[in-house]
Design a protein around this motif. Structure first.
Motif, PDB file in Angstrom:
ATOM      1  N   ASP A   1      43.470  80.059   6.153  1.00  0.00           N
ATOM      2  CA  ASP A   1      42.077  79.891   6.302  1.00  0.00           C
ATOM      3  C   ASP A   1      41.322  81.296   6.835  1.00  0.00           C
ATOM      4  OD1 ASP A   1      42.306  77.536   5.070  1.00  0.00           O
ATOM      5  OD2 ASP A   1      42.587  76.631   7.210  1.00  0.00           O
ATOM      6  N   ARG A   2      42.116  82.304   7.191  1.00  0.00           N
ATOM      7  CA  ARG A   2      41.533  83.358   7.774  1.00  0.00           C
ATOM      8  C   ARG A   2      41.275  84.498   7.066  1.00  0.00           C
ATOM      9  NH1 ARG A   2      44.288  84.216  13.360  1.00  0.00           N
ATOM     10  NH2 ARG A   2      45.604  85.778  12.153  1.00  0.00           N
ATOM     11  N   LEU A   3      40.073  85.160   7.442  1.00  0.00           N
ATOM     12  CA  LEU A   3      40.003  86.663   6.581  1.00  0.00           C
ATOM     13  C   LEU A   3      40.247  87.639   7.638  1.00  0.00           C
ATOM     14  CD1 LEU A   3      39.053  88.240   4.097  1.00  0.00           C
ATOM     15  CD2 LEU A   3      36.858  88.139   4.891  1.00  0.00           C
ATOM     16  N   VAL A   4      41.073  88.615   7.235  1.00  0.00           N
ATOM     17  CA  VAL A   4      41.484  89.788   8.172  1.00  0.00           C
ATOM     18  C   VAL A   4      40.828  90.811   7.510  1.00  0.00           C
ATOM     19  CG1 VAL A   4      43.285  91.130   9.196  1.00  0.00           C
ATOM     20  CG2 VAL A   4      43.684  88.711   8.781  1.00  0.00           C
ATOM     21  N   LEU A   5      39.785  91.540   8.240  1.00  0.00           N
ATOM     22  CA  LEU A   5      39.257  92.895   7.991  1.00  0.00           C
ATOM     23  C   LEU A   5      40.099  93.957   8.663  1.00  0.00           C
ATOM     24  CD1 LEU A   5      35.616  91.967   8.553  1.00  0.00           C
ATOM     25  CD2 LEU A   5      36.870  91.754   6.239  1.00  0.00           C
ATOM     26  N   ASN A   6      40.427  95.097   7.907  1.00  0.00           N
ATOM     27  CA  ASN A   6      41.234  95.904   8.571  1.00  0.00           C
ATOM     28  C   ASN A   6      40.330  97.020   9.376  1.00  0.00           C
ATOM     29  OD1 ASN A   6      43.535  95.016   7.441  1.00  0.00           O
ATOM     30  ND2 ASN A   6      43.195  95.924   5.524  1.00  0.00           N
ATOM     31  N   ILE A   7      39.267  96.776   9.793  1.00  0.00           N
ATOM     32  CA  ILE A   7      38.567  97.559  10.663  1.00  0.00           C
ATOM     33  C   ILE A   7      37.794  96.728  11.762  1.00  0.00           C
ATOM     34  CG2 ILE A   7      37.832  99.491   9.207  1.00  0.00           C
ATOM     35  CD1 ILE A   7      35.037  98.221   8.732  1.00  0.00           C
TER      36      ILE A   7
ATOM     37  N   PRO B   1      36.364  80.930  -2.343  1.00  0.00           N
ATOM     38  CA  PRO B   1      36.621  82.080  -1.121  1.00  0.00           C
ATOM     39  C   PRO B   1      36.545  83.547  -1.774  1.00  0.00           C
ATOM     40  CG  PRO B   1      38.059  80.174  -0.887  1.00  0.00           C
ATOM     41  CD  PRO B   1      37.354  79.994  -2.287  1.00  0.00           C
ATOM     42  N   GLU B   2      37.412  83.724  -2.667  1.00  0.00           N
ATOM     43  CA  GLU B   2      37.595  84.890  -3.293  1.00  0.00           C
ATOM     44  C   GLU B   2      36.098  85.762  -3.716  1.00  0.00           C
ATOM     45  OE1 GLU B   2      40.320  85.074  -6.578  1.00  0.00           O
ATOM     46  OE2 GLU B   2      41.672  83.655  -5.454  1.00  0.00           O
ATOM     47  N   HIS B   3      35.322  84.673  -4.045  1.00  0.00           N
ATOM     48  CA  HIS B   3      33.804  85.540  -4.348  1.00  0.00           C
ATOM     49  C   HIS B   3      33.247  85.977  -3.048  1.00  0.00           C
ATOM     50  CE1 HIS B   3      29.639  85.199  -5.832  1.00  0.00           C
ATOM     51  NE2 HIS B   3      30.028  85.916  -6.722  1.00  0.00           N
ATOM     52  N   LEU B   4      33.099  85.106  -1.972  1.00  0.00           N
ATOM     53  CA  LEU B   4      32.634  85.589  -0.703  1.00  0.00           C
ATOM     54  C   LEU B   4      33.470  86.832   0.074  1.00  0.00           C
ATOM     55  CD1 LEU B   4      30.714  85.001   1.740  1.00  0.00           C
ATOM     56  CD2 LEU B   4      32.371  83.223   2.400  1.00  0.00           C
ATOM     57  N   GLN B   5      34.882  86.699  -0.188  1.00  0.00           N
ATOM     58  CA  GLN B   5      35.507  87.847   0.187  1.00  0.00           C
ATOM     59  C   GLN B   5      35.325  89.255  -0.212  1.00  0.00           C
ATOM     60  OE1 GLN B   5      40.022  87.093  -0.084  1.00  0.00           O
ATOM     61  NE2 GLN B   5      40.425  89.281   0.366  1.00  0.00           N
ATOM     62  N   LYS B   6      35.228  89.076  -1.641  1.00  0.00           N
ATOM     63  CA  LYS B   6      34.860  90.308  -2.275  1.00  0.00           C
ATOM     64  C   LYS B   6      33.506  90.873  -1.947  1.00  0.00           C
ATOM     65  CE  LYS B   6      34.870  91.581  -7.151  1.00  0.00           C
ATOM     66  NZ  LYS B   6      34.472  91.152  -8.462  1.00  0.00           N
ATOM     67  N   PHE B   7      32.626  89.999  -1.978  1.00  0.00           N
ATOM     68  CA  PHE B   7      31.103  90.406  -1.335  1.00  0.00           C
ATOM     69  C   PHE B   7      31.238  91.135  -0.127  1.00  0.00           C
ATOM     70  CE2 PHE B   7      27.298  89.564   0.993  1.00  0.00           C
ATOM     71  CZ  PHE B   7      26.140  89.977   0.131  1.00  0.00           C
ATOM     72  N   LEU B   8      31.839  90.152   0.896  1.00  0.00           N
ATOM     73  CA  LEU B   8      31.992  90.720   2.416  1.00  0.00           C
ATOM     74  C   LEU B   8      32.454  92.177   2.491  1.00  0.00           C
ATOM     75  CD1 LEU B   8      32.699  87.715   4.648  1.00  0.00           C
ATOM     76  CD2 LEU B   8      30.666  89.038   4.622  1.00  0.00           C
ATOM     77  N   LEU B   9      33.624  92.297   1.820  1.00  0.00           N
ATOM     78  CA  LEU B   9      34.456  93.404   1.885  1.00  0.00           C
ATOM     79  C   LEU B   9      33.582  94.737   1.359  1.00  0.00           C
ATOM     80  CD1 LEU B   9      38.143  92.341   1.010  1.00  0.00           C
ATOM     81  CD2 LEU B   9      37.020  92.908   3.133  1.00  0.00           C
ATOM     82  N   LYS B  10      33.030  94.370   0.159  1.00  0.00           N
ATOM     83  CA  LYS B  10      32.254  95.401  -0.394  1.00  0.00           C
ATOM     84  C   LYS B  10      31.055  95.751   0.439  1.00  0.00           C
ATOM     85  CE  LYS B  10      30.134  97.385  -4.393  1.00  0.00           C
ATOM     86  NZ  LYS B  10      29.329  96.834  -5.532  1.00  0.00           N
ATOM     87  N   GLU B  11      30.296  94.756   0.863  1.00  0.00           N
ATOM     88  CA  GLU B  11      29.110  95.130   1.999  1.00  0.00           C
ATOM     89  C   GLU B  11      29.371  95.672   3.178  1.00  0.00           C
ATOM     90  OE1 GLU B  11      25.807  94.393   1.590  1.00  0.00           O
ATOM     91  OE2 GLU B  11      26.304  94.242  -0.672  1.00  0.00           O
ATOM     92  N   ILE B  12      30.618  95.442   3.830  1.00  0.00           N
ATOM     93  CA  ILE B  12      30.943  95.981   5.057  1.00  0.00           C
ATOM     94  C   ILE B  12      31.777  97.330   4.405  1.00  0.00           C
ATOM     95  CG2 ILE B  12      32.569  95.521   7.099  1.00  0.00           C
ATOM     96  CD1 ILE B  12      31.555  92.754   6.515  1.00  0.00           C
ATOM     97  N   ALA B  13      32.230  97.536   3.455  1.00  0.00           N
ATOM     98  CA  ALA B  13      32.814  98.763   3.206  1.00  0.00           C
ATOM     99  C   ALA B  13      34.383  98.628   4.136  1.00  0.00           C
ATOM    100  CB  ALA B  13      31.987  99.829   3.365  1.00  0.00           C
ATOM    101  N   ALA B  14      34.895  97.736   3.910  1.00  0.00           N
ATOM    102  CA  ALA B  14      36.251  97.352   4.568  1.00  0.00           C
ATOM    103  C   ALA B  14      37.262  96.939   3.540  1.00  0.00           C
ATOM    104  CB  ALA B  14      36.070  96.595   5.852  1.00  0.00           C
ATOM    105  N   SER B  15      38.540  97.045   3.821  1.00  0.00           N
ATOM    106  CA  SER B  15      39.595  96.564   3.179  1.00  0.00           C
ATOM    107  C   SER B  15      39.914  95.229   4.116  1.00  0.00           C
ATOM    108  CB  SER B  15      40.842  97.575   2.951  1.00  0.00           C
ATOM    109  OG  SER B  15      41.240  97.898   3.992  1.00  0.00           O
ATOM    110  N   GLY B  16      40.533  94.421   3.255  1.00  0.00           N
ATOM    111  CA  GLY B  16      40.882  93.008   4.005  1.00  0.00           C
ATOM    112  C   GLY B  16      41.734  92.366   3.135  1.00  0.00           C
ATOM    113  N   GLN B  17      42.196  91.080   3.775  1.00  0.00           N
ATOM    114  CA  GLN B  17      42.799  90.140   3.006  1.00  0.00           C
ATOM    115  C   GLN B  17      42.948  88.956   3.656  1.00  0.00           C
ATOM    116  OE1 GLN B  17      44.646  93.080   4.143  1.00  0.00           O
ATOM    117  NE2 GLN B  17      44.878  92.291   6.182  1.00  0.00           N
ATOM    118  N   ARG B  18      43.190  87.602   2.797  1.00  0.00           N
ATOM    119  CA  ARG B  18      42.985  86.580   3.537  1.00  0.00           C
ATOM    120  C   ARG B  18      44.547  86.127   3.850  1.00  0.00           C
ATOM    121  NH1 ARG B  18      41.078  82.249  -0.172  1.00  0.00           N
ATOM    122  NH2 ARG B  18      41.077  83.882  -1.712  1.00  0.00           N
ATOM    123  N   GLU B  19      44.513  85.385   4.859  1.00  0.00           N
ATOM    124  CA  GLU B  19      45.752  84.913   5.624  1.00  0.00           C
ATOM    125  C   GLU B  19      45.513  83.496   5.893  1.00  0.00           C
ATOM    126  OE1 GLU B  19      46.790  87.473   8.778  1.00  0.00           O
ATOM    127  OE2 GLU B  19      47.147  88.922   7.735  1.00  0.00           O
TER     128      GLU B  19
END
Ligand SMILES: [Zn+2]
Length: 138
Positions: A75-81, A55-73
């Motif tokens: 099973d969920r991923l929270v994007l700060n935008i 999940p960390e790999h997918l998270q890193k990819f998504l945050l970078k591609e979307i240009a957002a910060s975020g964290q996992r909580e």
């Protein structure tokens, strides 16, 4: 009136279609909602496990591609935008094409192999044995 050949052709078409659907990998779609200015992806862990990826790999990819910060909580991923599900789904699909689906046989039964010495990452297909290099850094 339809000819016998035409009927046969149609029946065969249906069989082929069913077989094709079974073979084709369905890229999972995100489920989620907005909470204030945040976007919550509720099935994030599930998507990573369908891809058989960390999940960390997918998270890193998504945050970078979307240009957002975020964290996992959990099973969920929270994007700060706020991000539309269409945009996230598009990125999930890009991730799948790049890091999950075999370029040879189009199957998702693959693993990522990192070779630390030359800093190269490969997709290794468990179905057909093909190996392709992918980006190491995302
Ligand atoms: Zn393959």
């Amino acid at each position: 009136m339809e000819t016998y050949e035409k009927l046969l052709e149609e029946a065969y078409g249906r069989i082929k279609k069913v077989g094709g659907n079974l073979k084709r990998f369905e890229i999972p779609k995100v489920e989620g909602h907005f909470e204030g200015k945040k976007t919550i992806i509720t099935n994030f862990s599930q998507i990573a496990s369908i891809f058989r990826r960390n999940p960390e790999h997918l998270q890193k990819f998504l945050l970078k591609e979307i240009a957002a910060s975020g964290q996992r909580e959990g099973d969920r991923l929270v994007l700060n935008i706020k991000v539309s599900s269409a945009k996230i789904n598009q990125k999930i699909e890009e991730y799948a094409q790049e890091f999950v689906i075999c370029k040879e046989c189009k199957k998702p039964d693959t693993e990522l192999i990192r070779e630390p010495h030359n800093r190269v990452t490969f997709i290794h297909c468990l179905a057909c044995g093909a190996k392709h290099s992918v980006r190491s850094k995302i």
